[in-house]
Design a protein around this motif. Sequence first.
Motif, PDB file in Angstrom:
ATOM      1  N   LEU A 264       0.806  -1.225   0.000  1.00  0.00           N
ATOM      2  CA  LEU A 264       0.000   0.000   0.000  1.00  0.00           C
ATOM      3  C   LEU A 264       0.842   1.280   0.000  1.00  0.00           C
ATOM      4  CD1 LEU A 264      -3.072  -0.817   2.302  1.00  0.00           C
ATOM      5  CD2 LEU A 264      -2.919  -0.796  -0.192  1.00  0.00           C
ATOM      6  N   PRO A 265       1.993   1.316   0.693  1.00  0.00           N
ATOM      7  CA  PRO A 265       2.827   2.534   0.604  1.00  0.00           C
ATOM      8  C   PRO A 265       3.283   2.852  -0.807  1.00  0.00           C
ATOM      9  CG  PRO A 265       3.468   1.245   2.513  1.00  0.00           C
ATOM     10  CD  PRO A 265       2.497   0.401   1.734  1.00  0.00           C
ATOM     11  N   GLU A 266       3.340   1.825  -1.664  1.00  0.00           N
ATOM     12  CA  GLU A 266       3.748   2.056  -3.053  1.00  0.00           C
ATOM     13  C   GLU A 266       2.720   2.876  -3.828  1.00  0.00           C
ATOM     14  OE1 GLU A 266       6.681   1.120  -4.405  1.00  0.00           O
ATOM     15  OE2 GLU A 266       7.236   0.480  -2.388  1.00  0.00           O
ATOM     16  N   VAL A 267       1.483   2.906  -3.332  1.00  0.00           N
ATOM     17  CA  VAL A 267       0.441   3.726  -3.989  1.00  0.00           C
ATOM     18  C   VAL A 267       0.054   4.910  -3.115  1.00  0.00           C
ATOM     19  CG1 VAL A 267      -0.456   1.827  -5.373  1.00  0.00           C
ATOM     20  CG2 VAL A 267      -1.384   2.208  -3.079  1.00  0.00           C
ATOM     21  N   GLY A 268       0.926   5.255  -2.167  1.00  0.00           N
ATOM     22  CA  GLY A 268       0.719   6.457  -1.366  1.00  0.00           C
ATOM     23  C   GLY A 268      -0.017   6.263  -0.067  1.00  0.00           C
ATOM     24  N   LEU A 269      -0.359   4.999   0.290  1.00  0.00           N
ATOM     25  CA  LEU A 269      -1.080   4.736   1.545  1.00  0.00           C
ATOM     26  C   LEU A 269      -0.107   4.185   2.581  1.00  0.00           C
ATOM     27  CD1 LEU A 269      -4.349   3.141   0.123  1.00  0.00           C
ATOM     28  CD2 LEU A 269      -4.033   5.469   0.976  1.00  0.00           C
ATOM     29  N   LYS A 270       0.713   5.061   3.119  1.00  0.00           N
ATOM     30  CA  LYS A 270       1.723   4.640   4.084  1.00  0.00           C
ATOM     31  C   LYS A 270       1.160   4.726   5.493  1.00  0.00           C
ATOM     32  CE  LYS A 270       6.573   5.230   5.288  1.00  0.00           C
ATOM     33  NZ  LYS A 270       7.835   5.953   5.001  1.00  0.00           N
ATOM     34  N   MET A 271       1.301   3.638   6.233  1.00  0.00           N
ATOM     35  CA  MET A 271       0.799   3.560   7.611  1.00  0.00           C
ATOM     36  C   MET A 271       1.902   3.029   8.509  1.00  0.00           C
ATOM     37  SD  MET A 271      -2.912   1.798   6.760  1.00  0.00           S
ATOM     38  CE  MET A 271      -2.197   0.674   5.539  1.00  0.00           C
ATOM     39  N   ASN A 272       1.840   3.405   9.790  1.00  0.00           N
ATOM     40  CA  ASN A 272       2.803   2.827  10.712  1.00  0.00           C
ATOM     41  C   ASN A 272       2.431   1.372  10.979  1.00  0.00           C
ATOM     42  OD1 ASN A 272       0.908   2.644  12.942  1.00  0.00           O
ATOM     43  ND2 ASN A 272       1.203   4.829  13.284  1.00  0.00           N
ATOM     44  N   VAL A 273       3.313   0.644  11.638  1.00  0.00           N
ATOM     45  CA  VAL A 273       3.129  -0.793  11.799  1.00  0.00           C
ATOM     46  C   VAL A 273       1.877  -1.117  12.612  1.00  0.00           C
ATOM     47  CG1 VAL A 273       4.593  -0.907  13.857  1.00  0.00           C
ATOM     48  CG2 VAL A 273       4.328  -2.927  12.422  1.00  0.00           C
ATOM     49  N   PHE A 274       1.547  -0.273  13.570  1.00  0.00           N
ATOM     50  CA  PHE A 274       0.361  -0.495  14.402  1.00  0.00           C
ATOM     51  C   PHE A 274      -0.905  -0.397  13.556  1.00  0.00           C
ATOM     52  CE2 PHE A 274      -2.940   0.790  17.409  1.00  0.00           C
ATOM     53  CZ  PHE A 274      -2.745  -0.108  18.449  1.00  0.00           C
ATOM     54  N   VAL A 275      -1.008   0.664  12.762  1.00  0.00           N
ATOM     55  CA  VAL A 275      -2.202   0.887  11.944  1.00  0.00           C
ATOM     56  C   VAL A 275      -2.310  -0.154  10.833  1.00  0.00           C
ATOM     57  CG1 VAL A 275      -3.376   2.502  10.393  1.00  0.00           C
ATOM     58  CG2 VAL A 275      -2.248   3.343  12.461  1.00  0.00           C
ATOM     59  N   SER A 276      -1.199  -0.458  10.184  1.00  0.00           N
ATOM     60  CA  SER A 276      -1.253  -1.428   9.089  1.00  0.00           C
ATOM     61  C   SER A 276      -1.665  -2.813   9.592  1.00  0.00           C
ATOM     62  CB  SER A 276       0.096  -1.507   8.372  1.00  0.00           C
ATOM     63  OG  SER A 276       1.119  -1.963   9.228  1.00  0.00           O
ATOM     64  N   THR A 277      -1.259  -3.159  10.800  1.00  0.00           N
ATOM     65  CA  THR A 277      -1.680  -4.434  11.381  1.00  0.00           C
ATOM     66  C   THR A 277      -3.181  -4.441  11.637  1.00  0.00           C
ATOM     67  OG1 THR A 277       0.471  -4.753  12.456  1.00  0.00           O
ATOM     68  CG2 THR A 277      -1.378  -6.028  13.311  1.00  0.00           C
ATOM     69  N   ILE A 278      -3.694  -3.358  12.184  1.00  0.00           N
ATOM     70  CA  ILE A 278      -5.132  -3.262  12.457  1.00  0.00           C
ATOM     71  C   ILE A 278      -5.926  -3.335  11.162  1.00  0.00           C
ATOM     72  CG2 ILE A 278      -6.948  -1.676  13.216  1.00  0.00           C
ATOM     73  CD1 ILE A 278      -5.069  -0.788  15.463  1.00  0.00           C
ATOM     74  N   VAL A 279      -5.461  -2.649  10.130  1.00  0.00           N
ATOM     75  CA  VAL A 279      -6.149  -2.684   8.836  1.00  0.00           C
ATOM     76  C   VAL A 279      -6.182  -4.112   8.295  1.00  0.00           C
ATOM     77  CG1 VAL A 279      -6.031  -1.946   6.418  1.00  0.00           C
ATOM     78  CG2 VAL A 279      -5.658  -0.284   8.243  1.00  0.00           C
ATOM     79  N   ALA A 280      -5.039  -4.784   8.326  1.00  0.00           N
ATOM     80  CA  ALA A 280      -4.971  -6.160   7.817  1.00  0.00           C
ATOM     81  C   ALA A 280      -5.873  -7.094   8.611  1.00  0.00           C
ATOM     82  CB  ALA A 280      -3.523  -6.649   7.860  1.00  0.00           C
ATOM     83  N   MET A 281      -5.822  -6.991   9.933  1.00  0.00           N
ATOM     84  CA  MET A 281      -6.650  -7.847  10.780  1.00  0.00           C
ATOM     85  C   MET A 281      -8.129  -7.576  10.556  1.00  0.00           C
ATOM     86  SD  MET A 281      -4.438  -9.683  12.489  1.00  0.00           S
ATOM     87  CE  MET A 281      -5.445 -10.376  13.786  1.00  0.00           C
ATOM     88  N   THR A 282      -8.475  -6.297  10.419  1.00  0.00           N
ATOM     89  CA  THR A 282      -9.883  -5.925  10.227  1.00  0.00           C
ATOM     90  C   THR A 282     -10.416  -6.454   8.908  1.00  0.00           C
ATOM     91  OG1 THR A 282      -9.637  -3.924  11.577  1.00  0.00           O
ATOM     92  CG2 THR A 282     -11.485  -3.995  10.034  1.00  0.00           C
ATOM     93  N   VAL A 283      -9.647  -6.290   7.849  1.00  0.00           N
ATOM     94  CA  VAL A 283     -10.068  -6.764   6.526  1.00  0.00           C
ATOM     95  C   VAL A 283     -10.279  -8.281   6.548  1.00  0.00           C
ATOM     96  CG1 VAL A 283      -9.292  -7.124   4.139  1.00  0.00           C
ATOM     97  CG2 VAL A 283      -9.027  -4.879   5.220  1.00  0.00           C
ATOM     98  N   PHE A 284      -9.312  -8.992   7.101  1.00  0.00           N
ATOM     99  CA  PHE A 284      -9.386 -10.456   7.109  1.00  0.00           C
ATOM    100  C   PHE A 284     -10.507 -10.965   8.013  1.00  0.00           C
ATOM    101  CE2 PHE A 284      -8.038 -14.659   8.674  1.00  0.00           C
ATOM    102  CZ  PHE A 284      -7.865 -15.328   7.472  1.00  0.00           C
ATOM    103  N   GLN A 285     -10.543 -10.471   9.249  1.00  0.00           N
ATOM    104  CA  GLN A 285     -11.524 -10.978  10.205  1.00  0.00           C
ATOM    105  C   GLN A 285     -12.949 -10.551   9.875  1.00  0.00           C
ATOM    106  OE1 GLN A 285     -10.981 -13.220  12.416  1.00  0.00           O
ATOM    107  NE2 GLN A 285      -8.740 -13.258  12.317  1.00  0.00           N
ATOM    108  N   SER A 286     -13.124  -9.393   9.246  1.00  0.00           N
ATOM    109  CA  SER A 286     -14.485  -8.964   8.879  1.00  0.00           C
ATOM    110  C   SER A 286     -15.088  -9.921   7.862  1.00  0.00           C
ATOM    111  CB  SER A 286     -14.465  -7.536   8.331  1.00  0.00           C
ATOM    112  OG  SER A 286     -13.728  -7.453   7.124  1.00  0.00           O
TER     113      SER A 286
END
Length: 216
Positions: free
Chosen positions: A78-100
Amino acid sequence: MDFLGAYELHNVRFLLEGLLVTLEVAAVSIVLSFVLGCVLASIRYAHIPVLAQATAVWVETIRNLPLLLIIFFTHFALPEVGLKMNVFVSTIVAMTVFQSAMLSEIVRGGLASIDKGQIEAARASGLTSAQTLRYIVLPQALRRMVPPTVSQFIALLKDTSLATIIALPELVHNMNIVKSQNVNFTLPAFLLVGLMYFVVNYLLSRIAGKLELKRA
């Protein structure tokens, strides 16, 4: 094995700090994934044209991808397309997408389990489809979904350990640092971390059991 050295105050405190990060990531991800899962399930349950089909494709795609791949994608791609997040936020995003996606199937199953007669009676009394879903179907479905939902929450909490691969300072990440100090710390560190996971997940299971008794 050096239990005394491994369990020195600074090491235990460091592991507890990792546990706190694990719980923080899990708590935020649980709330967000449950809300998003309910939305996805409701869309599919309501058979909204086009949107329901698109949601089904999204859910099935995510459910058939490994969580680790999604974590890598959110943190590195995602940072390659301008959506750079810190490790805490990127983990939450990944977990939320998968678990939802996982939770949406649990919610959809709960919605489908409600007797059709109740839905017809609600519609006959003048409630709209949205009102029937909100006031009649969803409350009953949520009570029936308690055991599988809590099981999924427990899986989510354990899955946060995968984020150690992107250096999230969670429990397993901190355990690896502790045991790297001394080879004799390895077993004691594993045992203590295992106990921490057990206690948290056991408490969640007990809460689920009490909720199930109330429902009965």
